[in-house]
Design a protein around this motif. Structure first.
Motif, PDB file in Angstrom:
ATOM      1  N   PRO A 241      51.544  61.538 -58.566  1.00 45.53           N
ATOM      2  CA  PRO A 241      51.091  60.670 -57.470  1.00 45.53           C
ATOM      3  C   PRO A 241      49.792  61.133 -56.827  1.00 45.53           C
ATOM      4  O   PRO A 241      48.988  60.308 -56.405  1.00 45.53           O
ATOM      5  N   ALA A 242      49.570  62.453 -56.766  1.00 48.73           N
ATOM      6  CA  ALA A 242      48.340  62.934 -56.131  1.00 48.73           C
ATOM      7  C   ALA A 242      47.114  62.512 -56.934  1.00 48.73           C
ATOM      8  O   ALA A 242      46.096  62.098 -56.370  1.00 48.73           O
ATOM      9  N   MET A 243      47.211  62.607 -58.253  1.00 49.86           N
ATOM     10  CA  MET A 243      46.090  62.187 -59.097  1.00 49.86           C
ATOM     11  C   MET A 243      45.834  60.691 -58.942  1.00 49.86           C
ATOM     12  O   MET A 243      44.688  60.254 -58.798  1.00 49.86           O
ATOM     13  N   ILE A 285      32.703  58.397 -57.368  1.00 49.19           N
ATOM     14  CA  ILE A 285      32.967  58.369 -58.813  1.00 49.19           C
ATOM     15  C   ILE A 285      33.192  59.787 -59.331  1.00 49.19           C
ATOM     16  O   ILE A 285      34.040  60.017 -60.216  1.00 49.19           O
ATOM     17  N   ALA A 286      32.464  60.761 -58.769  1.00 46.42           N
ATOM     18  CA  ALA A 286      32.671  62.154 -59.163  1.00 46.42           C
ATOM     19  C   ALA A 286      34.087  62.610 -58.827  1.00 46.42           C
ATOM     20  O   ALA A 286      34.722  63.340 -59.606  1.00 46.42           O
ATOM     21  N   LEU A 292      40.614  63.241 -62.872  1.00 49.39           N
ATOM     22  CA  LEU A 292      41.147  62.935 -64.195  1.00 49.39           C
ATOM     23  C   LEU A 292      40.982  64.080 -65.180  1.00 49.39           C
ATOM     24  O   LEU A 292      41.469  63.991 -66.324  1.00 49.39           O
ATOM     25  N   ALA A 293      40.298  65.151 -64.754  1.00 47.83           N
ATOM     26  CA  ALA A 293      40.070  66.276 -65.654  1.00 47.83           C
ATOM     27  C   ALA A 293      41.391  66.966 -66.005  1.00 47.83           C
ATOM     28  O   ALA A 293      42.303  67.053 -65.176  1.00 47.83           O
ATOM     29  N   PRO A 298      38.607  71.762 -61.782  1.00 49.09           N
ATOM     30  CA  PRO A 298      37.923  70.530 -61.339  1.00 49.09           C
ATOM     31  C   PRO A 298      38.828  69.608 -60.528  1.00 49.09           C
ATOM     32  O   PRO A 298      38.355  68.927 -59.623  1.00 49.09           O
ATOM     33  N   ARG A 299      40.124  69.595 -60.829  1.00 49.53           N
ATOM     34  CA  ARG A 299      41.024  68.763 -60.041  1.00 49.53           C
ATOM     35  C   ARG A 299      41.096  69.281 -58.609  1.00 49.53           C
ATOM     36  O   ARG A 299      41.151  68.504 -57.648  1.00 49.53           O
ATOM     37  N   ALA A 300      41.118  70.602 -58.451  1.00 48.13           N
ATOM     38  CA  ALA A 300      41.122  71.186 -57.104  1.00 48.13           C
ATOM     39  C   ALA A 300      39.835  70.839 -56.371  1.00 48.13           C
ATOM     40  O   ALA A 300      39.847  70.529 -55.172  1.00 48.13           O
ATOM     41  N   LEU A 301      38.700  70.862 -57.085  1.00 48.72           N
ATOM     42  CA  LEU A 301      37.425  70.514 -56.465  1.00 48.72           C
ATOM     43  C   LEU A 301      37.433  69.053 -56.032  1.00 48.72           C
ATOM     44  O   LEU A 301      36.942  68.704 -54.942  1.00 48.72           O
TER      45      LEU A 301
END
Length: 567
Positions: A241-243, A285-286, A292-293, A298-301
């Protein structure tokens, strides 16, 4: 064309009603004032065993009258709740956690078996309300604490509120909140589908951006409130759900900015804003791409960027809209009316993650109401924009077909209409060529302004003698053409004689030293299968015959009436 005052008042009333519904306090009976404290869970802490006396020395007290933002620690967070005064009341109670965020919550209550809940839990038997978790409590003992262990989603936190309510008060509040959320989300989905339909039908990218924005925001709201899990039971959302929430939020942010730029025509009113709009949309968009990485870093970023980007982008776009509105962009005003409440509330909601505005517990409800209100205002603005564009298009076509001096059809429009009539072959059709006599002499003696006045006066006179279905146009210079659908040559000659007499009787004269104006008229009737050039040539020859025979008269083309052409 600006809106009337009543339209703006109506929209203002709608917004006020929506905000009142959103800000209305939940129906509850919180008869127990709570004391709250939280602490980060030790590295080897277990959700099955509350902290011991030594560990509780690290507890930090928080005000249960407002929201508390719990950190997203990797080991979880413990929360201790106690009655502020005295002991726990007897009977059945509901411990309600408003805005718990995504993640698992374990409750340890004295004398009761541990309970576990999560917004993303698809268990049909769970006590779920959109945006809330509820634990049933019964016969609490003395002043023993309630312990809650939060295993939050590491990428998506929340500011939450704790309350103890009676089952009746909780049920009443839960039913009202469910109805409100369902209504608001239904408005968002329906408006997005309307935008998608009109975008495809009209091939207008603004509608498509609107549809993407509203639908993504609806999905974000459904996930963050748990509505996607109860009652919708969306298993694909529950897997991560977080993604889904971050991706939906990023798409909503980028689409809203691009939609605002197109809808409010920012690039025309603020040419320098193009690069800023692209940067702001690019940041959202970034966030989507980072979320989605497949790697954790990168998801944490992406999760870390979300709130700062919202806080930056919201006011920036708001300022651009205000500037565009001040420079004449009517639809920037539309966008400001619909979007301003939502963007302000969204920024305030993001600020709560920085431990600010924690007493504003109504922000989530207000944001959802503002989103539904915005969707309605913007779809109304899109409809108004489309109607205005069509009106401008019709006016442009009208101007392209009208002779600027006389207000009649110009040559191109006349020939188009005549060709359509010839192809239709729905009955007799006659054409009159009308030429103003001695027009060059008039221009030479009285000037071109006098010549223009004569042409305008001639048109005014002829219109009084023509039917509503007859078409009058300026063929060129001082020459006019009249299309007479449904009229045979004999009938057309009668119309021509009336035009001739009307010009004579009105004694159209420009100056005292010039005689009154007269006209020479040639008439011809279309033959079956006849081409446009041939019909025009016959009518033109008849008109020149009238001029050659002394002017101020009517001449008919000698071709037999309505006979098939030979060769």
């Amino acid at each position: 064309m600006p809106h009337s005052n009543s339209s703006w008042i109506f929209l203002g009333v709608l917004m006020a009603l929506g905000l009142l519904c959103a800000l209305a306090p939940p129906a509850h009976a919180t008869q127990v004032i709570l004391r709250g404290a939280w602490m980060m869970a030790p590295a080897r802490s277990s959700a099955s065993q509350p902290p011991d006396a030594v560990a509780t020395q690290a507890l930090r007290v928080f005000n249960t009258h407002g929201l508390v933002h719990l950190p997203r620690g990797s080991h979880g967070t413990w929360v201790r709740l106690l009655p502020a005064v005295g002991t726990w009341p007897a009977g059945q109670w509901m411990l309600v956690i408003d805005q718990p965020g995504l993640g698992v919550v374990d409750l340890h209550a004295p004398g009761q078996a541990p309970q576990r809940q999560a917004l993303e839990d698809l268990d049909q038997g769970a006590l779920h309300t959109p945006g809330q978790l509820a634990f049933r409590l019964e016969n609490l003992r003395g002043d023993a604490p309630l312990w809650l262990f939060f295993q939050p989603n590491p990428w998506l936190g929340s500011s939450m509120h704790f309350a103890l309510r009676t089952p009746q008060a909780w049920a009443q509040q839960a039913n009202g909140w469910l109805a409100f959320v369902s209504s608001a989300l239904t408005v968002l989905v329906v408006m997005s589908l309307m935008g998608l339909w009109f975008g495809m039908l009209l091939r207008d990218r603004a509608y498509l951006l609107y549809a993407v924005y509203v639908l993504a925001y609806a999905l974000l709201s459904a996930v963050s409130m748990g509505y996607a899990f109860h009652p919708l039971q969306l298993g694909w959302v529950a897997r991560d759900p977080a993604m889904v929430a971050r991706v939906a939020g990023g798409i909503a942010g980028a689409a809203s900015i691009l939609f605002a730029a197109r809808f409010a025509d920012l690039y025309r009113h603020l040419p320098w804003s193009r690069r800023l709009v692209q940067v702001l949309a690019g940041l959202f968009i970034a966030i989507v791409l980072l979320s989605l990485a497949p790697w954790a870093a990168p998801r944490a970023l992406g999760g870390w960027l979300q709130n700062p980007v919202v806080v930056l982008a919201g006011p920036s776009v708001l300022i651009l809209l205000i500037l565009a509105w001040s420079r004449g962009s009517r639809y920037a005003g539309f966008f400001l009316l619909g979007w301003s409440p939502l963007v302000v509330l969204t920024v305030c909601d993001s600020l709560q993650s920085f431990d600010l505005l924690q007493s504003w517990m109504w922000l989530q409800r207000a944001s959802l109401a503002a989103a539904a209100f915005e969707a309605l205002v913007l779809i109304a603005g899109l409809a108004d924009r489309t109607l205005a564009a069509r009106r401008d298009h019709r006016q442009a076509l009208h101007r392209a077909e009208i002779d600027a001096l006389t207000g009649t059809l110009n040559r191109g429009a006349l020939l188009t209409r005549l060709q359509e009539m010839l192809e239709l072959e729905s009955g007799p059709l006659s054409v009159l060529f009308v030429d103003l006599d001695h027009f060059k002499r008039l221009n030479d003696h009285a000037g071109h302004q006098a010549g223009d006045q004569a042409l305008v006066a001639l048109v005014r006179t002829m219109r009084l003698e023509l039917r509503e279905d007859d078409l009058l146009g300026r063929y060129g210079g001082e020459e006019f053409m009249v299309l007479l659908p449904g009229q045979s040559l004999s009938q057309a000659l009668g119309v021509a004689e009336r035009l001739l007499q009307a010009v004579r009787l009105r004694r159209l004269a420009i100056s005292a030293d010039l005689p009154g104006l007269t006209v020479s008229i040639g008439a011809a009737e279309a033959q079956p299968g006849e081409s446009l050039p041939r019909l025009l040539g016959r009518a033109d020859q008849a008109m020149y015959a009238a001029k050659h025979n002394g002017r101020d008269q009517v001449q008919a083309d000698p071709l037999p009436q309505r006979q098939p052409l030979q060769g």
